[in-house]
Design a protein around this motif. Structure first.
Motif, PDB file in Angstrom:
ATOM      1  N   LYS A 136      19.090  13.321   0.439  1.00  0.00           N
ATOM      2  CA  LYS A 136      20.307  13.745   1.132  1.00  0.00           C
ATOM      3  C   LYS A 136      21.439  13.967   0.120  1.00  0.00           C
ATOM      4  O   LYS A 136      22.112  14.994   0.150  1.00  0.00           O
ATOM      5  N   GLY A 137      21.620  13.037  -0.789  1.00  0.00           N
ATOM      6  CA  GLY A 137      22.647  13.168  -1.807  1.00  0.00           C
ATOM      7  C   GLY A 137      22.413  14.361  -2.714  1.00  0.00           C
ATOM      8  O   GLY A 137      23.355  15.060  -3.098  1.00  0.00           O
ATOM      9  N   LEU A 139      23.314  17.517  -0.810  1.00  0.00           N
ATOM     10  CA  LEU A 139      24.775  17.600  -0.715  1.00  0.00           C
ATOM     11  C   LEU A 139      25.385  18.034  -2.046  1.00  0.00           C
ATOM     12  O   LEU A 139      26.327  18.842  -2.074  1.00  0.00           O
ATOM     13  N   GLU A 140      24.863  17.517  -3.152  1.00  0.00           N
ATOM     14  CA  GLU A 140      25.359  17.927  -4.468  1.00  0.00           C
ATOM     15  C   GLU A 140      25.111  19.414  -4.710  1.00  0.00           C
ATOM     16  O   GLU A 140      25.979  20.115  -5.235  1.00  0.00           O
ATOM     17  N   GLN A 149      24.820  21.726  -2.452  1.00  0.00           N
ATOM     18  CA  GLN A 149      25.745  22.467  -1.597  1.00  0.00           C
ATOM     19  C   GLN A 149      27.142  22.481  -2.209  1.00  0.00           C
ATOM     20  O   GLN A 149      27.810  23.512  -2.210  1.00  0.00           O
ATOM     21  N   GLY A 150      27.564  21.356  -2.734  1.00  0.00           N
ATOM     22  CA  GLY A 150      28.890  21.263  -3.326  1.00  0.00           C
ATOM     23  C   GLY A 150      29.040  22.060  -4.609  1.00  0.00           C
ATOM     24  O   GLY A 150      30.048  22.739  -4.817  1.00  0.00           O
ATOM     25  N   ALA A 195      25.522  16.245   7.618  1.00  0.00           N
ATOM     26  CA  ALA A 195      26.332  15.451   6.686  1.00  0.00           C
ATOM     27  C   ALA A 195      27.090  16.357   5.716  1.00  0.00           C
ATOM     28  O   ALA A 195      28.016  15.920   5.060  1.00  0.00           O
ATOM     29  N   ALA A 196      26.645  17.585   5.632  1.00  0.00           N
ATOM     30  CA  ALA A 196      27.270  18.517   4.669  1.00  0.00           C
ATOM     31  C   ALA A 196      28.608  19.036   5.148  1.00  0.00           C
ATOM     32  O   ALA A 196      28.961  18.990   6.254  1.00  0.00           O
TER      33      ALA A 196
END
Length: 152
Positions: free
Chosen positions: A69-70, A73-74, A76-77, A151-152
């Motif tokens: 998940k992290g 998210l990274e 995506q960021g 979560a994103a």
């Protein structure tokens, strides 16, 4: 967007494929080999290995998260990674090849009888010949993807 993932990101490579991204995995490639391949194939190198450095002339994304998940998210960021639901399950999770639709009659002897009776749409990997269909595993994966993307 196409990716080349280094040895410590095998799980992420499978999940990027599930999401529909071209995610090449290099479990044994050296830094130089990975960078050369990424440049030739216009891929973004994704790694957790800080020894990769930033002076290779290619695009390198360093991830810090240990969990899936992290890591998503990274990505995506850092890259503005856009996820398109219409591409989910469009690539082989083993080979990374785009899946091709195949007629139901072709897979009769390759899938369990119950699956053949209850499913109408099948896809095959042209490289490894694995057959895919929308079964209960699909729903489980979609739940995981939804939880990741929310979560994103």
């Amino acid at each position: 967007m196409k990716f080349l993932l280094t040895r410590e990101l095998g799980r992420l490579s499978r999940w990027l494929r599930i999401l529909g991204f071209d995610a090449r995995y290099e479990p044994s490639g050296s830094k130089a080999f990975c960078m050369l391949e990424a440049l030739k194939e216009e891929r973004v190198v994704v790694t957790r290995n800080m020894r990769f450095g930033r002076r290779h002339g290619g695009s390198v994304v360093f991830l810090h998260a240990n969990d899936l998940k992290g890591q998503i998210l990274e990505l995506q960021g850092q890259l503005g990674l856009a996820v398109d639901r219409s591409l989910f399950f469009s690539r082989c999770i083993l080979c990374n090849e785009p899946l091709a639709a195949i007629p139901k009659a072709v897979v009769e002897k390759e899938v369990p009888p119950y699956v053949f009776e209850t499913v109408d749409v099948f896809r095959r990997c042209p490289a490894c010949r694995r057959v895919y269909w929308k079964g209960t595993h699909w729903e489980n994966v979609e739940e995981i993807i939804t939880s990741l993307l929310c979560a994103a």
